[in-house]
Design an enzyme around this catalytic site. Structure first.
Site, PDB file in Angstrom:
ATOM      1  N   LYS A  27       0.854  -1.192   0.000  1.00 26.81           N
ATOM      2  CA  LYS A  27       0.000   0.000   0.000  1.00 26.81           C
ATOM      3  C   LYS A  27       0.890   1.242   0.000  1.00 26.81           C
ATOM      4  CE  LYS A  27      -4.336   1.185   2.269  1.00 26.81           C
ATOM      5  NZ  LYS A  27      -4.987   1.157   3.582  1.00 26.81           N
TER       6      LYS A  27
HETATM    7  C1  E4P Z   1      -8.407   1.919   3.438  1.00 34.76           C
HETATM    8  O1  E4P Z   1      -7.590   1.164   2.974  1.00 34.76           O
HETATM    9  C2  E4P Z   1      -8.214   2.707   4.657  1.00 34.76           C
HETATM   10  O2  E4P Z   1      -7.518   1.901   5.590  1.00 34.76           O
HETATM   11  C3  E4P Z   1      -9.500   3.093   5.334  1.00 34.76           C
HETATM   12  O3  E4P Z   1     -10.625   2.743   4.590  1.00 34.76           O
HETATM   13  C4  E4P Z   1      -9.511   4.470   5.909  1.00 34.76           C
HETATM   14  O4  E4P Z   1     -10.753   4.722   6.512  1.00 34.76           O
HETATM   15  P1  E4P Z   1     -11.033   5.938   7.507  1.00 34.76           P
HETATM   16  O5  E4P Z   1     -11.244   7.178   6.692  1.00 34.76           O
HETATM   17  O6  E4P Z   1     -12.265   5.536   8.242  1.00 34.76           O
HETATM   18  O7  E4P Z   1      -9.821   6.049   8.397  1.00 34.76           O
END
Ligand code: E4P
Length: 214
Positions: free
Chosen positions: A83
């Site tokens: 990622k």
């Molecule tokens: C996605 O890969 C992220 O980890 C996640 O969806 C972030 O979500 P949030 O905006 O609730 O922190």
């Protein structure tokens, strides 16, 4: 549409997997910090439980460092997806990792043009964030339809992973748009199976069943 769980908590991942809700997993530094465990250990445990893609985020901010971290993470198991945060250095890293045969997921995408650049760099997954856009009074789901449209127009291989999901309507709209993947917190996943009329119906059937059960 594939369902990923957005979590670094191995217990809730196991519970969700038992119920057939886990086609893959996304983690991020905030979620891993919350687990209180070392990053590689968390990802190794998740990979032992889940066969689908498991996203593990890099912490470097330069392409060289991201590529190095990416190679280390990818060694954990073949289903690890590296990622990478959306930025110019990140796209350099995506292109290099792709040519090394390593899968990538570009995170923190907030505009359709960023998503276009992610597709051009050759990422496996692109993660547009809907909830954080809604939080600042922009319609997050517009970003999903526009990204889907752009990828279809140019027949791009990158898959759209709807991230930052806050509630069931985000999932319903993702399914209606035809998004490839949604990544969902455990408590939102749990809410999807419930309906007050189902609970009421079950209670009534149980009550009536008592009239003839031995
Ligand atoms: C996605 O890969 C992220 O980890 C996640 O969806 C972030 O979500 P949030 O905006 O609730 O922190």
């Amino acid at each position: 549409m594939q369902f990923y769980i957005d979590s670094a908590d191995i217990n809730e991942i196991k519970e969700a997997n038992k119920r057939g809700w886990v086609d893959g997993v996304t983690t991020n530094p905030t979620l891993v910090a919350k687990s209180g465990r070392p990053h590689h250990e968390v990802i190794t445990d998740i990979c032992a439980e889940v066969d689908g893609y498991v996203s593990a985020e890099v912490l470097s901010m330069d392409a060289e460092g991201m590529v190095k971290e990416g190679h280390e993470l990818a060694k954990i198991k073949e289903n690890v997806v590296v990622k990478i945060p959306m930025c110019e250095e990140g796209l350099i890293a995506v292109k290099r990792l792709a040519s090394d045969g390593i899968k990538t997921n570009v995170t923190l995408v907030f505009s359709p043009l960023q998503a276009l650049m992610v597709g051009k760099a050759g990422a496996t997954l692109c993660s547009p964030f809907v909830g954080r856009l809604d939080d600042i009074s922009h319609d997050g789901m517009d970003l999903i339809s526009q990204t889907m449209q752009i990828y279809q127009n140019y027949d791009m291989d990158t898959k759209v992973l709807v991230a930052s999901i806050r509630h069931p309507i985000h999932i319903l709209e993702s399914a209606l748009i035809g998004a490839d993947v949604v990544t969902v917190p455990y408590k939102v996943l749990k809410g999807l199976t419930h309906h007050p009329l189902t609970d009421k119906g079950i209670a009534q059937f149980m009550k009536d069943g008592e009239k003839f059960a031995k």
